[in-house]
Design a protein around this motif. Structure first.
Motif, PDB file in Angstrom:
ATOM      1  N   LEU A 103      -9.902 -70.152  -1.836  1.00 52.16           N
ATOM      2  CA  LEU A 103     -10.801 -69.427  -0.947  1.00 52.16           C
ATOM      3  C   LEU A 103     -11.573 -70.397  -0.057  1.00 52.16           C
ATOM      4  N   LEU A 104     -11.913 -71.558  -0.601  1.00 53.90           N
ATOM      5  CA  LEU A 104     -12.577 -72.584   0.205  1.00 53.90           C
ATOM      6  C   LEU A 104     -11.673 -73.061   1.333  1.00 53.90           C
ATOM      7  N   LEU A 105     -10.384 -73.111   1.052  1.00 54.41           N
ATOM      8  CA  LEU A 105      -9.432 -73.507   2.097  1.00 54.41           C
ATOM      9  C   LEU A 105      -9.470 -72.520   3.249  1.00 54.41           C
ATOM     10  N   GLY A 121      -6.274 -64.993  18.093  1.00 53.81           N
ATOM     11  CA  GLY A 121      -6.337 -63.627  17.584  1.00 53.81           C
ATOM     12  C   GLY A 121      -5.419 -63.408  16.400  1.00 53.81           C
ATOM     13  N   ALA A 122      -4.212 -64.000  16.470  1.00 52.66           N
ATOM     14  CA  ALA A 122      -3.293 -63.887  15.342  1.00 52.66           C
ATOM     15  C   ALA A 122      -3.854 -64.592  14.113  1.00 52.66           C
ATOM     16  N   LEU A 123      -4.487 -65.729  14.321  1.00 53.01           N
ATOM     17  CA  LEU A 123      -5.060 -66.473  13.198  1.00 53.01           C
ATOM     18  C   LEU A 123      -6.213 -65.721  12.542  1.00 53.01           C
ATOM     19  N   ILE A 124      -6.973 -64.959  13.316  1.00 57.15           N
ATOM     20  CA  ILE A 124      -8.071 -64.182  12.736  1.00 57.15           C
ATOM     21  C   ILE A 124      -7.522 -63.197  11.701  1.00 57.15           C
ATOM     22  N   ILE A 125      -6.439 -62.509  12.059  1.00 56.17           N
ATOM     23  CA  ILE A 125      -5.834 -61.568  11.116  1.00 56.17           C
ATOM     24  C   ILE A 125      -5.248 -62.304   9.917  1.00 56.17           C
ATOM     25  N   MET A 126      -4.500 -63.348  10.191  1.00 57.35           N
ATOM     26  CA  MET A 126      -3.799 -64.053   9.131  1.00 57.35           C
ATOM     27  C   MET A 126      -4.757 -64.682   8.132  1.00 57.35           C
ATOM     28  N   MET A 127      -5.774 -65.381   8.632  1.00 59.05           N
ATOM     29  CA  MET A 127      -6.713 -66.035   7.730  1.00 59.05           C
ATOM     30  C   MET A 127      -7.645 -65.029   7.074  1.00 59.05           C
ATOM     31  N   GLY A 128      -7.980 -63.961   7.769  1.00 62.69           N
ATOM     32  CA  GLY A 128      -8.801 -62.927   7.153  1.00 62.69           C
ATOM     33  C   GLY A 128      -8.079 -62.247   6.006  1.00 62.69           C
ATOM     34  N   MET A 129      -6.825 -61.909   6.229  1.00 64.20           N
ATOM     35  CA  MET A 129      -6.040 -61.297   5.161  1.00 64.20           C
ATOM     36  C   MET A 129      -5.775 -62.291   4.043  1.00 64.20           C
ATOM     37  N   PHE A 130      -5.622 -63.544   4.405  1.00 64.17           N
ATOM     38  CA  PHE A 130      -5.422 -64.596   3.419  1.00 64.17           C
ATOM     39  C   PHE A 130      -6.584 -64.635   2.426  1.00 64.17           C
ATOM     40  N   ALA A 134       4.183 -62.731 -12.225  1.00 64.82           N
ATOM     41  CA  ALA A 134       5.139 -61.814 -11.616  1.00 64.82           C
ATOM     42  C   ALA A 134       4.458 -60.624 -10.984  1.00 64.82           C
ATOM     43  N   ARG A 135       3.256 -60.287 -11.439  1.00 64.03           N
ATOM     44  CA  ARG A 135       2.603 -59.100 -10.929  1.00 64.03           C
ATOM     45  C   ARG A 135       1.586 -59.398  -9.845  1.00 64.03           C
ATOM     46  N   ARG A 136       1.220 -60.628  -9.708  1.00 64.96           N
ATOM     47  CA  ARG A 136       0.213 -60.904  -8.695  1.00 64.96           C
ATOM     48  C   ARG A 136       0.870 -61.261  -7.386  1.00 64.96           C
ATOM     49  N   LYS A 137       0.152 -61.073  -6.315  1.00 66.90           N
ATOM     50  CA  LYS A 137       0.660 -61.445  -5.003  1.00 66.90           C
ATOM     51  C   LYS A 137       0.480 -62.926  -4.808  1.00 66.90           C
ATOM     52  N   SER A 138       1.179 -63.481  -3.813  1.00 70.36           N
ATOM     53  CA  SER A 138       0.983 -64.884  -3.514  1.00 70.36           C
ATOM     54  C   SER A 138      -0.431 -65.083  -2.996  1.00 70.36           C
ATOM     55  N   ILE A 139      -1.117 -66.152  -3.457  1.00 67.97           N
ATOM     56  CA  ILE A 139      -2.507 -66.342  -3.080  1.00 67.97           C
ATOM     57  C   ILE A 139      -2.673 -67.380  -2.004  1.00 67.97           C
ATOM     58  N   ILE A 140      -1.583 -67.965  -1.541  1.00 62.78           N
ATOM     59  CA  ILE A 140      -1.730 -68.885  -0.414  1.00 62.78           C
ATOM     60  C   ILE A 140      -0.377 -69.084   0.249  1.00 62.78           C
ATOM     61  N   ALA A 141      -0.183 -69.239   1.340  1.00 63.21           N
ATOM     62  CA  ALA A 141       1.010 -69.659   1.998  1.00 63.21           C
ATOM     63  C   ALA A 141       0.679 -70.468   3.156  1.00 63.21           C
ATOM     64  N   GLY A 142      -0.428 -71.223   2.984  1.00 62.89           N
ATOM     65  CA  GLY A 142      -0.945 -71.868   4.163  1.00 62.89           C
ATOM     66  C   GLY A 142      -1.306 -70.796   5.126  1.00 62.89           C
ATOM     67  N   VAL A 143      -1.119 -71.017   6.342  1.00 57.36           N
ATOM     68  CA  VAL A 143      -1.491 -70.022   7.324  1.00 57.36           C
ATOM     69  C   VAL A 143      -0.467 -68.926   7.377  1.00 57.36           C
ATOM     70  N   SER A 144       0.833 -69.285   7.230  1.00 57.30           N
ATOM     71  CA  SER A 144       1.850 -68.278   7.374  1.00 57.30           C
ATOM     72  C   SER A 144       2.074 -67.421   6.168  1.00 57.30           C
ATOM     73  N   ASP A 145       1.412 -67.629   5.016  1.00 58.86           N
ATOM     74  CA  ASP A 145       1.658 -66.854   3.805  1.00 58.86           C
ATOM     75  C   ASP A 145       1.112 -65.454   3.907  1.00 58.86           C
ATOM     76  N   VAL A 146       0.301 -65.159   4.903  1.00 59.66           N
ATOM     77  CA  VAL A 146      -0.323 -63.861   4.990  1.00 59.66           C
ATOM     78  C   VAL A 146       0.185 -63.056   6.166  1.00 59.66           C
ATOM     79  N   ILE A 147       1.307 -63.435   6.731  1.00 64.22           N
ATOM     80  CA  ILE A 147       1.849 -62.687   7.861  1.00 64.22           C
ATOM     81  C   ILE A 147       2.384 -61.362   7.363  1.00 64.22           C
ATOM     82  N   VAL A 148       2.037 -60.336   8.035  1.00 61.24           N
ATOM     83  CA  VAL A 148       2.490 -59.021   7.600  1.00 61.24           C
ATOM     84  C   VAL A 148       3.695 -58.608   8.430  1.00 61.24           C
TER      85      VAL A 148
END
Length: 667
Positions: free
Chosen positions: A263-265, A500-509, A653-667
């Motif tokens: 989360l600090l990242l 603008g794309a980063l706002i969504i990606m990092m916010g969702m991250f 197996a049941r949890r979502k990925s918690i980081i993918a750098g910036v691209s891990d949260v692309i929907v």
């Protein structure tokens, strides 16, 4: 693949040759019955691991037509299973070539903006934000290594359909160095040398100074430090997997350590994201709004898409295309609007004004100057160097990446309805990621790779979990990396659009990181205090180092710089404190969320999961004689002749990925 429809009235009936016999469940999802000719769909699966299926006909022996839409889907005999859990193609199967290409391009485009964002942030921290040619080369190298890493992971590593993309965690130590040394990008001009002649008439001449070359030398000095440190931490990463130390690591690191650290990242990248937004807040907000509407407000609406197939002719299907590509569509629309405003003279044409970066032609020369083909090779930027401060920061990022990747392995297995990966498969996957980190340093990437969770979610939507599709993804990225003009086109995207794309990606991250607390007892004051104090110290200590750098004085300039770099890294301050407190403050395993990690092979209700394939899908393609060699028992990343009784944490197996750098949260 039909995704909506009406009540099935022909279920169980035989179908004509080459014709789809479609049915629909109560959720409005298509179920196509499996004919005899399609029994090869489950060929190679063990009887123990194979899911029960029913066949529509045992008499239909006509071969399928290559250009036909797949006319089968698995029907589970267990009524508790829904069609959303079924797959057109499972992990070890190979779809037709046209389907592989379509699915491959979808996964490739899904994660493209994430890698682009990481590279652009990295260029800022190594003082290369104005060097379009160098950014283009870094992006080409990154795309190439992404492709190679994905192929190696799918064929040799964990052997699951996993995409390997650029990991933004390695940028955090560099951001910390920028905070403690604001002048690191300032070029120091040499003082002039006075050449005086004896007498009253003295002549003075200064040394010729090439500012452009000095800037390049400065960029390369920082970049070679990154290369050297990446290769060293990559070796450590590889050894953690090859020696089986992953299990030891998981004994001491739980969600209470992971959540504050990552989360600090997400919080700490606010400043570099701001640099992309400030050229024009309006375009950034527009991009953010478009992506948000497509991804969330229209999440339950499925877009009508015209389709033609040989069996059904022209027809309409409904597919959540807008949701899968929400970020990509938002970037394209905003890019087009920026072009219109640029042509209309709405943006300043003064290169020194910050608003100039909103123009679509601000970096247009990079396409012209880029080479058609770019082949990165070891040593192209000189001999890699070493920085102790960067190395320690990278080590922390490496361990966080390992833990995140393990979670993604189990999440992918759960999505694909296959058994959780055994310990040898996890070890092999981590070892491959370490090798690819070494490869990143050798070939000129500013960061390493990690597993992307967004592509795992896309598997559930496409209902194609084939490894072959991800091999195609790797090939596509290799092509993107080798053709230099493609990378150059990507970096011409206006900064506000990317912002603008980063706002969504990092916010969702940040939101996804918090979702990892589902297994933690949040009513426990112990857990709340540990996470709260760790977050606060992770923000407070770097701020102190930035505001009062002279407070750290050991008498040794090199030691002072190393300490400032470590304490200025929020991951170091937050993660070390969280791990120490979580392992020393009394608390039960259930309270800490560790117990949930140890529940494997069961669903949320505790019932045994029926898998579509067996554990044999994790085995490598070695000769049978070698697989039966007893010496494999002593190799942590290879299966032993006898079945292993334990595998690593099943809760992953049941949890979502918690980081993918910036691209891990692309929907």
């Amino acid at each position: 693949m039909e995704l909506t429809g009406h009540e099935n009235e022909t279920k169980g009936n035989n179908k004509a040759d080459g014709e789809i016999n479609e049915g629909f469940d109560v959720n409005g999802e298509v179920i196509s019955e499996l004919s005899h000719k399609d029994k090869a769909h489950v060929k190679g699966q063990s009887e123990r691991g194979r899911r029960r299926v029913s066949y529509a006909s045992d008499t239909d022996t006509n071969p399928p037509k290559d250009n036909d839409t797949p006319d089968f889907d698995v029907i589970a005999e267990d009524d508790s299973k829904t069609s959303e859990e079924l797959f057109m193609y499972t992990v070890s199967e190979t779809p037709p070539i046209y389907m592989i290409l379509l699915i491959g391009f979808q996964h490739a485009l899904l994660s493209l903006s994430g890698s682009l964002a990481v590279v652009l942030i990295a260029s800022d921290v190594i003082c290369a934000e104005d060097d379009a040619e160098f950014i283009s080369q870094m992006l080409s190298s990154t795309l190439l290594v992404n492709g190679l890493s994905t192929i190696l992971m799918v064929t040799i590593g964990a052997r699951l359909p996993l995409y390997q993309g650029a990991y933004g965690g390695y940028i955090i130590p560099l951001l910390a160095l920028m905070q403690i040394d604001p002048n690191r990008c300032t070029i120091q001009r040499p003082t002039g040398l006075h050449n005086s002649s004896i007498g009253l008439n003295a002549t003075v001449s200064s040394i010729p100074f090439n500012e452009e070359q000095a800037k390049k030398d400065l960029i390369l000095s920082y970049f070679k430090e990154i290369q050297g440190c990446l290769m060293i931490v990559g070796a450590v990463h590889f050894l953690v997997g090859a020696t089986g130390l992953v299990g030891v690591l998981l004994r001491y690191v739980g969600p209470i350590t992971i959540v504050p650290s990552i989360l600090l990242l997400g919080i700490y990248v606010a400043e570099p994201v701001m640099n992309f937004v400030v050229p024009n807040w309006g375009m950034s907000i527009l991009t953010c709004a478009i992506g948000f509407i497509l991804a969330f407000y229209l999440a339950k609406w499925k877009m009508p898409i015209p389709l033609w197939t040989r069996t059904k002719g022209f027809h309409i299907i409904r597919y959540p295309f807008h949701q899968i590509y929400a970020i990509l569509i938002a970037i394209i629309i905003s890019w087009l609007i920026s072009f219109i405003i640029t042509e209309a003279g709405g943006f300043t044409d003064n290169p020194k004004d910050k608003g100039y970066q909103a123009r679509t032609d601000a970096r247009l020369d990079s396409i012209k100057n880029a080479k058609w083909f770019f082949f990165p090779y070891p040593g192209q930027y000189g001999t890699p160097t070493f920085s102790s401060t960067v190395f320690v920061g990278f080590i922390i990022a490496t361990f966080i990446s390992i833990l995140d990747s393990i979670g993604d392995y189990y999440a992918c297995a759960a999505t694909c309805r296959v058994p959780p990966p055994p310990s040898y498969a996890v070890n092999r996957g981590i070892a491959v990621e370490g090798f690819c980190t070494i490869l990143s340093g050798l070939l000129g990437c500013p960061q390493a790779t990690t597993t992307y969770g967004a592509n795992i979610g896309a598997i559930g939507i496409t209902r194609v979990s084939s490894r072959s599709a991800f091999v195609v993804v790797g090939i596509i990225y290799i092509i993107f990396g080798v053709i230099g003009k493609i990378a150059a086109v990507f970096i011409t995207i206006p900064y506000p659009v990317l912002g603008g794309a980063l706002i969504i990606m990092m916010g969702m991250f940040n939101g996804v990181v918090l979702s990892n607390l589902v297994s933690v007892d949040l009513t426990s004051s112990r857990n709340l205090v540990i996470m709260g104090v760790s977050l606060l110290m992770g923000l407070l200590v770097p701020l102190w180092v930035k505001t009062y750098p002279d407070d750290i004085s050991t008498g040794n300039a090199e030691a002072d710089f190393i300490l400032k770099g470590l304490l200025g890294n929020p991951n170091f301050s937050g993660a070390i404190l969280a791990c120490f407190l979580d392992n020393t403050v009394p608390g039960t395993l259930e309270e800490r969320g560790i117990t949930a990690w140890q529940q494997q092979g069961t669903d949320e209700s505790g019932a045994t999961i029926d898998y579509v394939e067996g554990v044999e899908l994790y085995e490598t393609w070695l000769p049978r004689a070698l697989k039966e060699w007893k010496g494999l028992e002593y190799i942590p990343f290879m299966p032993t002749p006898k079945k292993r009784k334990r595998s690593l944490s099943g809760q992953w197996a049941r949890r979502k990925s918690i980081i993918a750098g910036v691209s891990d949260v692309i929907v």
